[in-house]
Design a protein around this motif. Structure first.
Motif, PDB file in Angstrom:
ATOM      1  N   UNK A  23       0.832  -1.208   0.000  1.00  0.00           N
ATOM      2  CA  UNK A  23       0.000   0.000   0.000  1.00  0.00           C
ATOM      3  C   UNK A  23       0.868   1.261   0.000  1.00  0.00           C
ATOM      4  N   UNK A  24       2.086   1.147  -0.543  1.00  0.00           N
ATOM      5  CA  UNK A  24       3.041   2.258  -0.548  1.00  0.00           C
ATOM      6  C   UNK A  24       2.752   3.283  -1.637  1.00  0.00           C
ATOM      7  N   UNK A  25       1.938   2.912  -2.636  1.00  0.00           N
ATOM      8  CA  UNK A  25       1.729   3.782  -3.782  1.00  0.00           C
ATOM      9  C   UNK A  25       2.791   3.596  -4.853  1.00  0.00           C
ATOM     10  N   UNK A  26       3.764   2.742  -4.580  1.00  0.00           N
ATOM     11  CA  UNK A  26       4.840   2.454  -5.530  1.00  0.00           C
ATOM     12  C   UNK A  26       4.363   1.361  -6.490  1.00  0.00           C
TER      13      UNK A  26
ATOM     14  N   UNK B  54      10.429   1.542 -11.667  1.00  0.00           N
ATOM     15  CA  UNK B  54       9.816   1.937 -10.390  1.00  0.00           C
ATOM     16  C   UNK B  54       9.128   3.275 -10.593  1.00  0.00           C
ATOM     17  N   UNK B  55       7.846   3.313 -10.259  1.00  0.00           N
ATOM     18  CA  UNK B  55       7.092   4.565 -10.288  1.00  0.00           C
ATOM     19  C   UNK B  55       6.691   4.888  -8.853  1.00  0.00           C
ATOM     20  N   UNK B  56       7.192   5.991  -8.339  1.00  0.00           N
ATOM     21  CA  UNK B  56       6.853   6.427  -6.992  1.00  0.00           C
ATOM     22  C   UNK B  56       5.543   7.211  -7.043  1.00  0.00           C
ATOM     23  N   UNK B  57       4.815   7.254  -5.922  1.00  0.00           N
ATOM     24  CA  UNK B  57       3.573   8.033  -5.923  1.00  0.00           C
ATOM     25  C   UNK B  57       3.883   9.518  -6.085  1.00  0.00           C
ATOM     26  N   UNK B  58       2.931  10.268  -6.639  1.00  0.00           N
ATOM     27  CA  UNK B  58       3.177  11.704  -6.782  1.00  0.00           C
ATOM     28  C   UNK B  58       3.358  12.362  -5.418  1.00  0.00           C
ATOM     29  N   UNK B  59       4.225  13.357  -5.390  1.00  0.00           N
ATOM     30  CA  UNK B  59       4.457  14.109  -4.138  1.00  0.00           C
ATOM     31  C   UNK B  59       3.183  14.860  -3.783  1.00  0.00           C
ATOM     32  N   UNK B  60       2.901  14.891  -2.529  1.00  0.00           N
ATOM     33  CA  UNK B  60       1.681  15.585  -2.082  1.00  0.00           C
ATOM     34  C   UNK B  60       2.010  16.934  -1.528  1.00  0.00           C
TER      35      UNK B  60
END
Length: 161
Positions: free
Chosen positions: A136-139, A155-161
């Motif tokens: 559930x990391x958003x990765x 690897x796709x990291x979640x967008x910065x909030x």
């Protein structure tokens, strides 16, 4: 069972990366990543794959009658790629495209994993494991194989909030 072994390997790889990043502060000064070396029978063809699939540019070529090595880097143009001080992907000749070395691989951070997967397939590569959510990391992570049998990871990291 194969699926679970792959997930265990991914968790182990991520743990290793996290440990390596934590230990980086203890590394001697002046130590940086120079590049990642992969091999292919047809060095030029594999360079074209990485250029097409990932938008890289050739920054250096070492060629003798018996040997060819091509270095690639990122940049909007070849000149920008040459000016990039980041690590290179170095493609050198090897005897076989058998893909037997599955641990060594190139790792790319991407912002749109689905678009990159499409580019990989259009350029002649294939996905060994389609992109999946890492807990559930958003990765999101995907595992691919280039035309010469080298493995790579997206690897796709979640967008910065």
């Amino acid at each position: 069972m194969r699926k679970h072994r792959h997930l265990v390997a991914m968790v182990a790889a991520l743990s290793t990366c996290l440990f390596a990043n934590a230990a980086f502060a203890a590394a001697p000064s002046g130590v940086t990543l120079n590049g990642v070396r992969i091999g292919a029978r047809d060095v030029s063809a594999l360079a074209r794959f990485y250029q097409s699939a990932f938008g890289m540019h050739e920054v250096q070529r070492i060629q003798t009658p018996q040997f060819l090595e091509i270095m690639l880097d990122f940049g909007s143009t070849q000149e920008a790629a040459k000016a990039n001080n980041g690590a290179d992907v170095v493609i050198m000749q090897r005897d076989a495209d058998d893909g037997k070395d599955t641990m060594a691989h190139v790792v790319f951070t991407v912002t749109n994993i689905d678009a990159v997967v499409a580019a990989v397939k259009a350029a002649g590569g294939r996905m060994e494991r389609d992109p999946f959510a890492f807990g559930d990391t958003g990765i999101r992570i995907g595992m691919g194989i280039d035309p010469a049998g080298n493995h790579f990871e997206l690897i796709q990291f979640p967008p910065a909030r």
